[in-house]
Design an enzyme around this catalytic site. Structure first.
Site, short mmCIF file in Angstrom:
data_model
loop_
_atom_site.label_atom_id
_atom_site.label_comp_id
_atom_site.label_asym_id
_atom_site.label_seq_id
_atom_site.Cartn_x
_atom_site.Cartn_y
_atom_site.Cartn_z
N TYR A 56 40.60 42.99 11.50
CA TYR A 56 40.86 41.57 11.27
C TYR A 56 40.02 40.75 12.25
O TYR A 56 40.34 40.64 13.44
CB TYR A 56 42.34 41.25 11.46
CG TYR A 56 43.27 41.96 10.49
CD1 TYR A 56 42.79 42.56 9.33
CD2 TYR A 56 44.63 42.03 10.74
CE1 TYR A 56 43.63 43.21 8.45
CE2 TYR A 56 45.49 42.68 9.86
CZ TYR A 56 44.98 43.26 8.72
OH TYR A 56 45.84 43.91 7.86
N HIS A 124 43.91 52.75 8.33
CA HIS A 124 43.78 51.57 7.48
C HIS A 124 43.30 51.92 6.08
O HIS A 124 43.78 51.38 5.09
CB HIS A 124 42.83 50.57 8.15
CG HIS A 124 43.04 49.16 7.72
ND1 HIS A 124 42.58 48.09 8.45
CD2 HIS A 124 43.65 48.62 6.64
CE1 HIS A 124 42.90 46.97 7.83
NE2 HIS A 124 43.54 47.26 6.73
N GLY A 206 52.26 37.34 -3.20
CA GLY A 206 51.15 37.32 -4.14
C GLY A 206 49.96 36.48 -3.73
O GLY A 206 49.36 35.81 -4.55
N ARG A 207 49.62 36.51 -2.42
CA ARG A 207 48.52 35.71 -1.89
C ARG A 207 48.70 34.23 -2.21
O ARG A 207 47.76 33.49 -2.45
CB ARG A 207 47.17 36.22 -2.38
CG ARG A 207 46.93 37.70 -2.05
CD ARG A 207 45.53 38.16 -2.43
NE ARG A 207 45.43 39.61 -2.36
CZ ARG A 207 45.18 40.32 -1.25
NH1 ARG A 207 44.98 39.70 -0.12
NH2 ARG A 207 45.11 41.64 -1.27
N GLY A 208 49.97 33.81 -2.22
CA GLY A 208 50.30 32.40 -2.42
C GLY A 208 50.78 32.04 -3.81
O GLY A 208 51.37 30.98 -4.00
N LEU A 210 53.23 33.12 -5.46
CA LEU A 210 54.68 33.10 -5.57
C LEU A 210 55.30 32.12 -4.57
O LEU A 210 56.41 32.33 -4.09
CB LEU A 210 55.25 34.51 -5.36
CG LEU A 210 54.72 35.56 -6.33
CD1 LEU A 210 55.15 36.96 -5.92
CD2 LEU A 210 55.17 35.26 -7.76
#
Length: 330
Positions: A56, A124, A206-208, A210
């Site tokens: 990251y 990972h 959901g990456r935004g 939801l």
């Protein structure tokens, strides 16, 4: 905050954790001041499980967390990951699960975090050509050395989990799981329940999609990841926004933010699941944490799944480049 166990023999942690990918700029700019405020908010909400990776921001997320811990003390159960190599010139990814690489990467992560031990260390991405039993033995040696409390794998198949668990108990498997990504129900959830392995669910909203403020075309286009992701390009994006409007309406009728309801659904789906949503916004984190306080009935679950039935999403969860690394098993 309710708690759940991080593996059959692991520590109890908050029922939801916090993913720290967002503080590395993955979905947009994030300052260290914002990150510190977010971590403070997490602690106030009772969240004590913080998840990061050396990938990251090429170590940036770990460095920020390290500076926070140096100031605040050992206030989180820490999880980090290794196993992805990136060519600094081209940005190309490759996967290395050798003992030498994982040992070196772990030592570097510990230095960035400013700690002598992390509670959980993941591979990972699995290196397909290397037997997972060999990798598991490497990880078990890190436990024996006192550098990690337990270990797990990210984005592996149920068969791989069982092979690894035949060598040493696996505390956690990290996988994308939400109302929009139901693949884990085709074997992974069941394997985790049988083996006592925690299923740590990333992207649980959901990456935004939801949430009450889903990404529109402008926001999706501004993200290097989303603008290439099949669910966030047209015509799929518009279709997915229309589909999730129904979910937002159900949440509103229940008096809940959509993100809270999405988290509550996940926690109700299996006792093994520990969602780790990511955000840069403390108020959104509070909505996510509220999901851990919601008790859904069987009738509530049925209504939610009628609203967003399995297979509702338009587009694959990854494009072909993004699919490099995760194991497909169904």
């Amino acid at each position: 905050m309710r708690t759940r166990r991080l593996g059959e023999h692991g520590p109890e942690v908050s029922a939801i954790g916090l993913g720290a990918m967002n503080i590395s700029g993955f979905y947009g700019p994030a300052t260290e001041e914002q990150a510190f405020a977010l971590f403070d908010a997490a602690r106030e909400l009772g969240i004590d499980h913080l998840d990061t990776s050396n990938a990251y921001g090429m170590g940036h997320s770990e460095e920020v967390i390290g500076r926070y811990l140096a100031d605040r003390g050992p206030v989180f159960r820490l999880a980090t990951k290794a196993g992805i190599r990136r060519d600094p010139a081209t940005g190309a990814r490759s996967f290395d699960n050798s003992a030498e690489h994982l040992r070196e990467a772990l030592d570097q992560s510990l230095a960035r975090l400013g700690v002598e031990r992390v509670d959980l260390f993941y591979v990972h991405r699995r290196e397909a050509g290397r037997p997972i039993e060999e990798v598991t033995e490497t990880l078990a040696s890190f436990v024996q050395a006192g550098k990690i409390g337990a270990f797990g794998f990210s984005e592996i198949a149920p068969t791989s989990l069982r092979r690894a668990a035949s060598v040493h108990p696996v505390a956690a498997v990290q996988s994308e799981y939400s109302l929009g990504v139901r693949a884990p129900e085709l074997g992974l959830v069941q394997a985790c329940e049988t083996l006592g392995t925690a299923l740590v669910a990333f992207c649980p909203v959901g990456r935004g999609l939801l949430t009450d403020t889903p990404p529109d075309r402008t926001r999706a286009a501004a993200s290097a990841f989303l603008k290439e992701n099949p669910r966030f390009v047209e015509p799929n994006l518009s279709a997915n926004l229309t589909a999730t409007d129904r979910f937002r309406a159900v949440a509103a009728d229940m008096g809940l933010p959509a993100a809270s309801l999405a988290i509550a659904w996940l926690l109700r789906s299996s006792a093994q699941v520990i969602p780790i949503p990511g955000t840069r916004d403390a108020s959104h984190l509070a909505e996510l944490a509220k999901g851990a306080t919601v008790e859904l009935s069987a009738e509530d679950m049925s209504l939610i799944e009628q609203t967003l039935p399995v297979g509702w999403a338009h587009g694959d969860r990854y494009n072909e480049a993004q699919w490099q690394g995760p194991e497909r098993y169904c």
